[in-house]
Write an enzyme that holds these catalytic residues in place. Sequence first.
Site, PDB file in Angstrom:
ATOM      1  N   GLU A 128     -71.426 -82.188   8.262  1.00 28.30           N
ATOM      2  CA  GLU A 128     -72.387 -83.316   8.307  1.00 28.30           C
ATOM      3  C   GLU A 128     -71.964 -84.447   9.226  1.00 28.30           C
ATOM      4  O   GLU A 128     -72.187 -85.613   8.916  1.00 28.30           O
ATOM      5  CB  GLU A 128     -72.592 -83.897   6.899  1.00 28.30           C
ATOM      6  CG  GLU A 128     -73.155 -82.944   5.901  1.00 28.30           C
ATOM      7  CD  GLU A 128     -74.421 -82.273   6.381  1.00 28.30           C
ATOM      8  OE1 GLU A 128     -75.212 -82.932   7.064  1.00 28.30           O
ATOM      9  OE2 GLU A 128     -74.607 -81.095   6.091  1.00 28.30           O
ATOM     10  N   GLY A 129     -71.376 -84.077  10.350  1.00 27.04           N
ATOM     11  CA  GLY A 129     -70.882 -85.102  11.269  1.00 27.04           C
ATOM     12  C   GLY A 129     -69.415 -85.351  11.007  1.00 27.04           C
ATOM     13  O   GLY A 129     -69.035 -85.747   9.921  1.00 27.04           O
TER      14      GLY A 129
END
Lengths: 604, 604
Positions: free
Chosen positions: A442-443
């Site tokens: 997620e990043g």
Amino acid sequence: MAKKYISIENLKFLLNEVFNIEEVLESPYYAETDTEAVNMILDAAVDISDRHLFPFYTEIDRADHTFEDGKVTIHPEIIKYIKAMGEAGFIGGSFSFEHGGQQLPQMVTAASGAIMSAANNGVVMFTGLTAGSAHLIASFGSKELKEKYTGKMLSSEWQGTMALTEPQAGSSLSDIVSSATPTDQGHYKLKGQKIFISSGDYEGTENVVHLMLARIDGAPLGTKGISLFVVPKLREDENGNLIDNDVTTAGVYHKMGQKSTPAVHYIAGDNDNCHGWLVGEPNKGLSYMFQMMNEARLGVGLMGAAIASAAYYASLEYANERPQGRKISEQSAKDKPQTFIINHADVKRMLLFQKSVVEGGLSLIFECSRYADLEMTTEDETARKRYKGLLDLLTPVAKTFPAEYGIKSVSEGMQCLGGFGYTTDFPLEQHYRDIRITSIYEGTTGIQSLDLLARKIMGTGGKSLMLLAEEVKKVTDEASTYDDLKKYVTALQEKLQDLQKVTQQLGGMAMQGKMELALADATLYMEFFSLIVISWQWLKQATVAKKAMVTGNPEGEKLKFYESKIHTMRYFFSYELPKTLGLMTRLMDKDDTLTVEVEKELIV
Amino acid sequence: MAKKYISIENLKFLLNEVFNIEEVLESPYYAETDTEAVNMILDAAVDISDRHLFPFYTEIDRADHTFEDGKVTIHPEIIKYIKAMGEAGFIGGSFSFEHGGQQLPQMVTAASGAIMSAANNGVVMFTGLTAGSAHLIASFGSKELKEKYTGKMLSSEWQGTMALTEPQAGSSLSDIVSSATPTDQGHYKLKGQKIFISSGDYEGTENVVHLMLARIDGAPLGTKGISLFVVPKLREDENGNLIDNDVTTAGVYHKMGQKSTPAVHYIAGDNDNCHGWLVGEPNKGLSYMFQMMNEARLGVGLMGAAIASAAYYASLEYANERPQGRKISEQSAKDKPQTFIINHADVKRMLLFQKSVVEGGLSLIFECSRYADLEMTTEDETARKRYKGLLDLLTPVAKTFPAEYGIKSVSEGMQCLGGFGYTTDFPLEQHYRDIRITSIYEGTTGIQSLDLLARKIMGTGGKSLMLLAEEVKKVTDEASTYDDLKKYVTALQEKLQDLQKVTQQLGGMAMQGKMELALADATLYMEFFSLIVISWQWLKQATVAKKAMVTGNPEGEKLKFYESKIHTMRYFFSYELPKTLGLMTRLMDKDDTLTVEVEKELIV
């Protein structure tokens, strides 16, 4: 095998005493839920964890998943878990009744999620992804899409995924090239490749529903030309039969940890026969996806804290049972029996570090969940904006601190066991492998840090920081009423001023157009910021504990619980918060262009 | 697969330019070795690495080792490597001619060891353990033992081990219970269990020679009653045939990493028929073993730096080849091609961090090796004591810094690759698993830290710190002659004063009898101390580079090499050295009894 993986007592302390779930439940939206119902949900989460998750943690890891003849096979216990989750109604826990959910507060789903993720983080991914992708359809999809998909997903018959990453783009979503060609039959024709699609295909699910980002032919370059599509593995034909939708699994990545969850590489439209259905409006896909990504970021933070929790209790159990060596003051008493290692200062330090990370991280995630709940239910528009502002600001921190410090925390857990921690006889080595993904999912931490500094701080002109300062002040005001907390109030106030100083300097650089330089050390800024935020959460918990001790005369285990909270707060302020000093020195060092202008040829 | 795993240029820079190997080679003891010979040895190490080690790094990990029907099976390539090492004469490289060695300086064996360990750290363990245990016999064993064992070990026909750890004692060696009963036939009868004995048994070696710690019946309690024995798996009968010596492999531990090296659990004397031969005098076993442990501690530090080196070059290669995203200043240019990730500030930071850990750690290990060489060859007794004092002081640091910071370094290497770094398609995940053992092997970081603070600092009444200050002064004096290094000279001098302040405070506590409190944060002291020591090594390297640039007019790659050295020094002083601030704050916090007096019941 350790017996405990999470403290239910702590979750209830957070829900009831620190974050006052009753206040949230007063909203008419939650009229059907009371605290008794909340307790039942936690019990149900423990039940699923103890039956389907915790007992198979190691076994599923060892089995990994296989990919043969185009088929992905996962451990059969995972299928049973997914079914149980659908039956218990857990997947749509926080969905509205209208969308087939239980309309529970995020705080409650955070608590049940923490339990299950601590029990078996990788397996929980399957249902978490189904929930997130179904929520996207429920929030932005057409009535037809909702009817066709969300029910099947919430009942766990169909698996959901989030299909963002492409081989050539990675984190750079603006470089996505998957394409969508309109047809006159309501659907688009999709073409493209996606990688790292967790739970993206496996035997035992009836269908897989990809929420896939792609560009409609002729769309603008960059992030503003990205649209969101529902792309099922099998689509319905005219007669309602499921037929192949030209989504081919090209392979699965094998990973260091979280082996339960296959990370799929799929190819859509190789035979020009892949149908996808647009979600919402064209070119707005990324803004929709951000809803899911924000939820998922909190989910990854929760996963980090939860894995660290399991590792903490495994190492605490070992430290309480393993005799080795003698206390410094008893070194010469060779004939005395060995002491338990928990009596060694260094082991206490490693345990307190873990506890401070786990319970500090969980506290921040509950804080964010409360903001999300209040943002949704408040009728006061000013208050709503405030909650949203705080949630936006703290989401990248609530993702990153439990990931980065959780990785260190599990490492200290392993260290408590010495050589045994490195062997497959104990679960620590698996926790160590599993948790490492959380700073990437997620990043990455680098991406989260840019989000925090560039978008959330600079992008709001510092307003978000003022909101935070107000929240911190509520805690310091309350804490100041207890003499033995005053020292920590002062420390936190000073650090908040330091935060403002650093932020002003970096903001000043940005105003002068030196954006590259201002953001160069965003990752250090994230750590700096996180340490202060988590100190705030610890002072908050300690104040609640103090108040309970002063007003409630708790005894026995309850008293120890509160004393331990205050003690761990002291640990965090003494050992962790001072790390801001070194970070600040670096962040205030104006002169330096060390990582910005250096030519890559000088890194040899 | 990455192509490069270590920089030979850097090793030569350290040997020739920073640590002046020629000065060491001037000693009559090294009359047979010149710099040309040194280069040939490095070439031979590269040759063995490229043929036997690097190509099989991943394959051997995946194969792990097996234990069936009492037999341990390892990957066949390991056997080939061991044979090649024996044939090349590498195992006894630093042994004297008298003991069948090549009489090479430790600095040279450190350089060749770094190459091989970077290529495949786990496989190198086999020969490293044989060398260490053979060295114990050569140093302290009787003529008969030497004749029987060292030759077979240096030729790699027989495997050596160090057999210290017992299940009930772990790091607490004073609690060893293995027993040795004298006989009138020259040998003792051994009885006991040992665990975590690396390369302690496998098919394909003719014999395994355990250097085993045990207590002679009636020996005093504690560390002063421990003796050292040679306990072979097979012993010679009267006719010189190898027969079973009642040493049974009960199992092997499976580990998270370093899977190539089986960690054996063996039982000696279960049938009352295990013969062992005393090495040196009774009850002096631990002092002998400390020779091996000190060598092994430098070896583990070297392993940490070497694994971090391999991870660094793998991530550097990726960063130079992987296009992703755009520079901050070019964000809006969507139509431009993506930039290579090495151009992102955060990636540069992660690469510079790795380089600073790898080359800073290697530099300290070479410094220690130089002290060892000079200690052995100098004829000036005062100088000898000085070198010994410095080596004693710095050994726990040279073990711990490359381990602890190496673990972080490999993690940053993995982070450079994002999701790919977490997959088994790249070697980073294996580096990440492998290096984690280095903070446990040969005494955990907690043990090393107590050794540093209690024994090496307090135990010498601070004299060792004065020796270190003199060594640092040599570097700051030289560096001060260059204007652009002066800033770093001042920084290092200030930190050295901080080190003295902290040390005085802790020493003061100890003098007041508060030993438990004085040592409670030894692990923090270790990190504090290490950062200053590594800064000294970086200023040393940068000064040499600066001098070469000023006097030698280097060009092209050579110039870049020197510039990169200075750049990395700047990085270390700007990003890493400031971490001492937070550590100092904690270490100077007199008041606190956080980890000492807290009852274990408060850690829940």
